[in-house]
Design an enzyme around this catalytic site. Structure first.
Site, PDB file in Angstrom:
ATOM      1  N   GLN A 159      51.267  49.269  57.612  1.00  0.00           N
ATOM      2  CA  GLN A 159      52.632  49.790  57.655  1.00  0.00           C
ATOM      3  C   GLN A 159      53.638  48.669  57.927  1.00  0.00           C
ATOM      4  O   GLN A 159      53.270  47.560  58.319  1.00  0.00           O
ATOM      5  CB  GLN A 159      52.741  50.846  58.764  1.00  0.00           C
TER       6      GLN A 159
ATOM      7  N   ASP B 135      52.057  51.218  71.509  1.00  0.00           N
ATOM      8  CA  ASP B 135      53.139  50.640  72.310  1.00  0.00           C
ATOM      9  C   ASP B 135      52.783  50.583  73.793  1.00  0.00           C
ATOM     10  O   ASP B 135      53.446  49.903  74.569  1.00  0.00           O
ATOM     11  CB  ASP B 135      54.451  51.411  72.101  1.00  0.00           C
TER      12      ASP B 135
ATOM     13  N   ASP C  19      48.175  60.089  70.218  1.00  0.00           N
ATOM     14  CA  ASP C  19      49.557  59.606  70.196  1.00  0.00           C
ATOM     15  C   ASP C  19      49.773  58.854  68.890  1.00  0.00           C
ATOM     16  O   ASP C  19      49.853  57.629  68.869  1.00  0.00           O
ATOM     17  CB  ASP C  19      49.808  58.705  71.413  1.00  0.00           C
TER      18      ASP C  19
HETATM   19  N1  SPD Z   1      58.491  61.082  64.433  1.00  0.00           N
HETATM   20  C1  SPD Z   1      57.973  60.290  65.466  1.00  0.00           C
HETATM   21  C2  SPD Z   1      56.625  60.664  65.931  1.00  0.00           C
HETATM   22  C3  SPD Z   1      56.138  59.613  66.818  1.00  0.00           C
HETATM   23  C4  SPD Z   1      55.051  60.016  67.703  1.00  0.00           C
HETATM   24  N2  SPD Z   1      54.452  58.901  68.372  1.00  0.00           N
HETATM   25  C5  SPD Z   1      55.315  57.991  68.986  1.00  0.00           C
HETATM   26  C6  SPD Z   1      54.587  56.875  69.633  1.00  0.00           C
HETATM   27  C7  SPD Z   1      55.028  56.653  71.023  1.00  0.00           C
HETATM   28  N3  SPD Z   1      53.984  56.149  71.841  1.00  0.00           N
END
Ligand code: SPD
Length: 283
Positions: free
Chosen positions: A32, A87, A158
């Site tokens: 990505q 992250d 996540d």
């Molecule tokens: N549309 C955004 C969805 C993001 C979900 N994950 C975010 C990562 C944060 N740790």
């Protein structure tokens, strides 16, 4: 990369969700496009393939609701698995629970971890050096397929939106593997998109988890930078909706350090099912 200040937008379904700021790093991984920005209002932030993922002064709206209902609700929390979360924010919130002995985190894109550690170090905070964290740069779908049955107390997904590398994190085969990994008394948690901007993905996710686990409930909150700002996380368990009842001792240990999550907030957020979503889920 355009380093001059301006608007940085996620464009989704005829709407722009933007922050004033500038791009400070942008590169592509095999998976990505990874973009780091500096915004006026929310500090540094991360986009993947042009979609908002997180920002320093907003990330707690997302990570606390994803983590604490699961970590305060599971019977035990010694072994936790996080799929995605490059992250570091989800790992950081999990490791605030002293009962966690081992946190396996499986992130497909090492570049996300690298750039977040460099530019957004407060997201992961002490998690990156916590000896309980075992970080694998690997495909989470393959990881769960290969993991031992009943080996985790909590499994948290996540991921980003269901396109690109995260597409396979929303389907039956993946959720079945996550269910297989849970120990008795365990809790599964996943981000489940917006009930407004991604209504059908949201509904399909909740329905599928209810079918597979027997118990699954969405919780509703706000992540202002995401499409519509209105977001959801869904929790599932095999032996009753234990994620609805936070353990008092674990709650006492983390609640004072939270910006969003509390048992009261959680109770309201689980109850705040929009009427149309409630009807659609009952069909
Ligand atoms: N549309 C955004 C969805 C993001 C979900 N994950 C975010 C990562 C944060 N740790």
């Amino acid at each position: 990369m355009d380093p001059s200040p301006g608007w940085i937008d996620e464009v989704y379904d005829g709407v722009r969700y933007g922050l004033a700021g500038r791009v400070i790093a942008e590169t592509s991984s095999p998976y990505q496009r990874v973009t780091i920005i500096e915004s006026e209002r929310y500090g540094k932030g991360l986009l993947l393939d042009g979609c908002w993922m997180t920002a320093e002064r907003q990330e707690r709206h997302y990570h606390e609701p994803l983590v604490h209902p699961a970590l305060c609700g599971a019977e035990r929390i010694e072994r936790v698995l996080v799929i995605g979360g490059g992250d570091g924010g989800t790992a950081r919130e999990c490791l605030r629970h002293s009962g966690v002995r081992q946190l396996d985190m499986v992130e497909i894109d090492g570049l996300v971890v690298e750039l977040c550690r460099e530019h957004l170090p407060s997201l992961g905070g002490g998690a990156w050096s916590d000896p309980r964290l075992r970080l694998s740069i690997d495909d989470g779908i393959a990881w769960v397929a290969a993991a031992e049955s009943a080996s985790y107390d909590v499994v948290i997904v996540d991921g980003s939106d269901p396109a690109g590398p995260a597409e396979g994190l929303f389907n039956r085969a993946f959720f079945e593997q996550c269910r297989r990994l849970l120990k008795p008394g365990g809790v599964f948690a996943t981000q489940s998109e917006s009930p407004e901007a991604f209504r059908s993905v949201h509904l399909d996710t909740v329905r599928l988890l209810r079918e597979l686990f027997g118990h699954a409930d969405p919780l509703y909150g706000w992540v202002p930078m995401y499409p519509s700002g209105w977001w959801s996380w869904t929790f599932a368990a095999l032996d009753g909706p234990r994620y609805l009842q936070p353990d008092p001792a674990r709650t006492a240990a983390v609640a004072a350090g939270c910006e969003i999550w509390s048992p009261r907030w959680q109770a309201g957020a689980f109850a705040a099912v929009p009427a149309g979503i409630e009807r659609a889920l009952a069909d």
